[in-house]
Scaffold this active site. Structure first.
Site, PDB file in Angstrom:
ATOM      1  N   HIS A 168      -0.745 -31.186 -16.252  1.00  7.84           N
ATOM      2  CA  HIS A 168       0.444 -30.848 -17.263  1.00  7.84           C
ATOM      3  C   HIS A 168       0.565 -31.863 -18.000  1.00  7.84           C
ATOM      4  O   HIS A 168       1.413 -32.348 -18.738  1.00  7.84           O
ATOM      5  CB  HIS A 168       1.556 -31.155 -16.376  1.00  7.84           C
ATOM      6  CG  HIS A 168       2.147 -29.628 -15.318  1.00  7.84           C
ATOM      7  ND1 HIS A 168       2.706 -28.631 -16.227  1.00  7.84           N
ATOM      8  CD2 HIS A 168       1.841 -29.491 -14.305  1.00  7.84           C
ATOM      9  CE1 HIS A 168       2.913 -27.802 -15.119  1.00  7.84           C
ATOM     10  NE2 HIS A 168       2.330 -28.055 -14.091  1.00  7.84           N
ATOM     11  N   TYR A 194       6.879 -23.342 -15.378  1.00  5.34           N
ATOM     12  CA  TYR A 194       6.107 -23.852 -16.147  1.00  5.34           C
ATOM     13  C   TYR A 194       6.720 -24.251 -17.677  1.00  5.34           C
ATOM     14  O   TYR A 194       6.821 -25.413 -18.042  1.00  5.34           O
ATOM     15  CB  TYR A 194       4.643 -23.038 -16.477  1.00  5.34           C
ATOM     16  CG  TYR A 194       3.477 -23.893 -17.210  1.00  5.34           C
ATOM     17  CD1 TYR A 194       2.551 -24.288 -16.532  1.00  5.34           C
ATOM     18  CD2 TYR A 194       3.510 -23.604 -18.550  1.00  5.34           C
ATOM     19  CE1 TYR A 194       1.671 -25.068 -17.284  1.00  5.34           C
ATOM     20  CE2 TYR A 194       2.384 -24.510 -19.273  1.00  5.34           C
ATOM     21  CZ  TYR A 194       1.544 -24.964 -18.560  1.00  5.34           C
ATOM     22  OH  TYR A 194       0.370 -25.467 -19.200  1.00  5.34           O
ATOM     23  N   SER A 222      -7.513 -20.765 -13.400  1.00  2.00           N
ATOM     24  CA  SER A 222      -7.417 -20.478 -14.666  1.00  2.00           C
ATOM     25  C   SER A 222      -8.141 -18.961 -14.879  1.00  2.00           C
ATOM     26  O   SER A 222      -8.938 -18.860 -15.690  1.00  2.00           O
ATOM     27  CB  SER A 222      -7.741 -21.483 -15.869  1.00  2.00           C
ATOM     28  OG  SER A 222      -6.925 -21.035 -17.044  1.00  2.00           O
ATOM     29  N   ASP A 248      -2.251 -31.895 -20.715  1.00  2.00           N
ATOM     30  CA  ASP A 248      -2.519 -31.380 -21.987  1.00  2.00           C
ATOM     31  C   ASP A 248      -1.957 -30.911 -23.015  1.00  2.00           C
ATOM     32  O   ASP A 248      -1.881 -31.010 -24.257  1.00  2.00           O
ATOM     33  CB  ASP A 248      -3.572 -30.178 -21.880  1.00  2.00           C
ATOM     34  CG  ASP A 248      -3.069 -28.825 -21.031  1.00  2.00           C
ATOM     35  OD1 ASP A 248      -1.812 -29.092 -20.606  1.00  2.00           O
ATOM     36  OD2 ASP A 248      -3.782 -27.813 -21.302  1.00  2.00           O
ATOM     37  N   ASP A 250      -7.176 -25.260 -20.572  1.00  2.00           N
ATOM     38  CA  ASP A 250      -7.990 -23.988 -19.810  1.00  2.00           C
ATOM     39  C   ASP A 250      -8.913 -23.249 -20.713  1.00  2.00           C
ATOM     40  O   ASP A 250     -10.012 -23.114 -20.427  1.00  2.00           O
ATOM     41  CB  ASP A 250      -6.713 -22.991 -19.488  1.00  2.00           C
ATOM     42  CG  ASP A 250      -5.878 -23.909 -18.237  1.00  2.00           C
ATOM     43  OD1 ASP A 250      -6.217 -24.960 -17.920  1.00  2.00           O
ATOM     44  OD2 ASP A 250      -5.131 -23.006 -18.049  1.00  2.00           O
TER      45      ASP A 250
HETATM   46  P1  ADP Z   1      -4.168 -18.906 -13.189  1.00  2.00           P
HETATM   47  O1  ADP Z   1      -4.554 -18.764 -14.620  1.00  2.00           O
HETATM   48  O2  ADP Z   1      -4.188 -20.201 -12.652  1.00  2.00           O
HETATM   49  O3  ADP Z   1      -5.148 -18.128 -12.284  1.00  2.00           O
HETATM   50  P2  ADP Z   1      -2.040 -17.637 -14.275  1.00  2.00           P
HETATM   51  O4  ADP Z   1      -0.773 -17.337 -13.705  1.00  2.00           O
HETATM   52  O5  ADP Z   1      -2.132 -18.386 -15.400  1.00  2.00           O
HETATM   53  O6  ADP Z   1      -2.852 -18.196 -13.046  1.00  2.00           O
HETATM   54  O7  ADP Z   1      -2.669 -16.237 -14.627  1.00  2.00           O
HETATM   55  C1  ADP Z   1      -2.868 -15.081 -13.586  1.00  2.00           C
HETATM   56  C2  ADP Z   1      -2.617 -13.807 -14.383  1.00  2.00           C
HETATM   57  O8  ADP Z   1      -3.868 -13.436 -15.082  1.00  2.00           O
HETATM   58  C3  ADP Z   1      -2.485 -12.520 -13.266  1.00  2.00           C
HETATM   59  O9  ADP Z   1      -1.122 -12.742 -13.007  1.00  2.00           O
HETATM   60  C4  ADP Z   1      -2.914 -11.658 -14.090  1.00  2.00           C
HETATM   61  O10 ADP Z   1      -1.774 -10.887 -14.798  1.00  2.00           O
HETATM   62  C5  ADP Z   1      -4.104 -12.136 -14.897  1.00  2.00           C
HETATM   63  N1  ADP Z   1      -5.336 -11.651 -14.238  1.00  2.00           N
HETATM   64  C6  ADP Z   1      -6.055 -12.790 -13.637  1.00  2.00           C
HETATM   65  N2  ADP Z   1      -7.110 -11.909 -13.372  1.00  2.00           N
HETATM   66  C7  ADP Z   1      -7.088 -10.579 -13.546  1.00  2.00           C
HETATM   67  C8  ADP Z   1      -7.860  -9.507 -13.252  1.00  2.00           C
HETATM   68  N3  ADP Z   1      -9.287  -9.581 -12.674  1.00  2.00           N
HETATM   69  N4  ADP Z   1      -7.449  -8.317 -13.639  1.00  2.00           N
HETATM   70  C9  ADP Z   1      -6.381  -8.297 -14.266  1.00  2.00           C
HETATM   71  N5  ADP Z   1      -5.504  -9.279 -14.526  1.00  2.00           N
HETATM   72  C10 ADP Z   1      -5.752 -10.429 -14.148  1.00  2.00           C
HETATM   73 MG    MG Z   2      -3.255 -19.538 -16.109  1.00  2.00          MG
END
Ligand code: ADP
Ligand code: MG
Length: 385
Positions: free
Chosen positions: A36, A220, A125, A38, A171
């Site tokens: 947290h 966030y 991410s 960046d 990220d």
């Molecule tokens: P993180 O980046 O830590 O994984 P975030 O909440 O920032 O968590 O992002 C996750 C979001 O990214 C999911 O809720 C979805 O909307 C999108 N996402 C991640 N992977 C996929 C995927 N394989 N297909 C479609 N959307 C995805």
């Molecule tokens: Mg994310």
């Protein structure tokens, strides 16, 4: 969750669309220290990992696009002349396309398919991997020759404007600039990084609490606003403080009574974490893993008590880790409120220790934790077919 590799994604593409496709990969990331911060002018220590998303891209009708998520088994379609916000995962895709157009690039019509082996919403991410995967594919497909740094900024802007998560640059930077076996020590003001070799004696183990976080649910962005509020109060008394990197504990203590206790705690965490990340880089470079690990535990304490982005499941996992001498450091990783802990464990004991921690977790919460062994890998790139 369905996982895919590059060849599955190409096949998935050819099952759906005509013509030839090119394949790209963009990784998820870990972050050893500096959470947290960046977006608070700090230093962070991320690395890209070998898990991520593959994107297959090929030509479509002029002015049209169609993107299929193999993970979700869903499409997002559209026309470049009328892009607008949608819901959920589609906004990550639409946001990137919108940014290219907004910056004046004309895009050729395209079809794309993506999927990979990253858990979503686990703090690895997946969002940046998604954005960067599509952006490197579009950059190449349209021969735009944007630099890696510009692609990272474009993707960050996409996340700010469409899914509306006010993320920092870490990220996207890590997903673009990662390098095999290297930890990046990223200066978030100058957006320049130094590469530090990761020691082979230790392994990076992620333990997923399987509590899903959703970064666009407000927690966030609220932290971001609180940090801004805190900084502006410090600056009223100390105008020479341009950002949190300039601020000291002493200055913060002198304005303690002028801010809400919660804002004070947020600022205290930020100032301490910036200092820890600086020290941590020094320890990692000099091979002092024990001292580095202590910084990780201290970071978790701050995230739990001061920045308040932990949850009982993550606290339990870190506490279990701390019972093992083989674990040099552990903390929650990513935005928080769920997702993974990151653990630095002596390599020869890593698997067995992680299994014991996840067994305790199952016993306590009646819920499975998932263990991922990860290693620093290369940033987003084209895969020659
Ligand atoms: P993180 O980046 O830590 O994984 P975030 O909440 O920032 O968590 O992002 C996750 C979001 O990214 C999911 O809720 C979805 O909307 C999108 N996402 C991640 N992977 C996929 C995927 N394989 N297909 C479609 N959307 C995805
Ligand atoms: Mg994310």
């Amino acid at each position: 969750m369905k996982t895919h590799k590059g060849q599955d994604i190409l096949k998935c593409y050819y099952d759906r669309f005509p013509g030839k496709a090119q394949l790209y990969f963009a990784p998820g990331r870990i972050n050893l220290l500096g959470e947290h911060i960046d977006y608070n002018a700090g230093y962070v220590m991320p690395a890209a990992i070998t898990q991520g998303f593959w994107f297959a891209i090929g030509e479509a009708e002029e002015n049209e696009f169609s993107v299929y998520s193999a993970t979700m088994d869903e499409y997002v379609h559209g026309d470049f002349s009328s892009i607008s916000k949608s819901k959920g995962w589609k906004n990550y895709i639409l946001g990137v396309i919108h940014q290219f157009i907004e910056k004046g690039h004309s895009l050729k019509g395209f079809h794309a398919v993506f999927g990979g082996d990253l858990p979503l919403g686990a703090g690895l991410s997946s969002s940046a991997a998604l954005e960067c995967g599509l952006a490197v594919a579009l950059n190449d497909f349209n021969s735009l020759q944007l630099s890696k740094k510009n692609i990272a900024f474009l993707c960050q802007k996409a996340e700010h404007t469409y899914p509306e998560v006010k993320c920092g640059i870490m990220d996207q930077y890590a997903s673009m600039f990662g390098e095999k076996n290297k930890i990046l020590f990223l200066d978030c003001i100058h957006i320049e990084s130094e590469k530090i070799e990761f020691p082979t004696t230790h392994s990076i183990v992620l333990i997923n609490s399987n509590v899903k976080h959703n970064l666009n649910d407000g927690g966030y962005n609220k932290r971001r606003m609180q940090a801004e509020e805190g900084l502006s109060i410090i600056q009223k008394k100390f105008p020479q403080v341009l950002n949190f990197r300039d601020a000291s504990d002493d200055q913060l203590n002198r304005v303690k009574n002028e801010m809400h206790h919660e804002i004070f705690q947020r600022c205290k965490y930020i100032i301490e974490e910036i200092d820890r990340a600086k020290k941590g880089a020094h320890y990692l470079k000099s091979g002092d893993i024990t001292a580095f690990g202590k910084c990780m535990y201290a970071s978790h304490e701050g995230l739990k008590n001061l920045y308040e982005v932990s949850c009982p499941e993550l606290d339990f996992l870190v506490n279990e880790s701390s019972k093992f001498m083989e674990v040099k450091g552990a903390r929650l990783m990513g935005g928080g409120f769920g997702g993974c802990t990151i653990n630095l464990i002596e390599s020869q004991h890593a698997a067995i220790v992680a299994e014991r921690i996840s067994n305790s977790y199952l016993e306590h919460f009646k819920m499975n934790a998932s263990v991922y062994m990860v290693s620093p890998g290369d940033g987003a790139h084209h895969i020659k077919g």
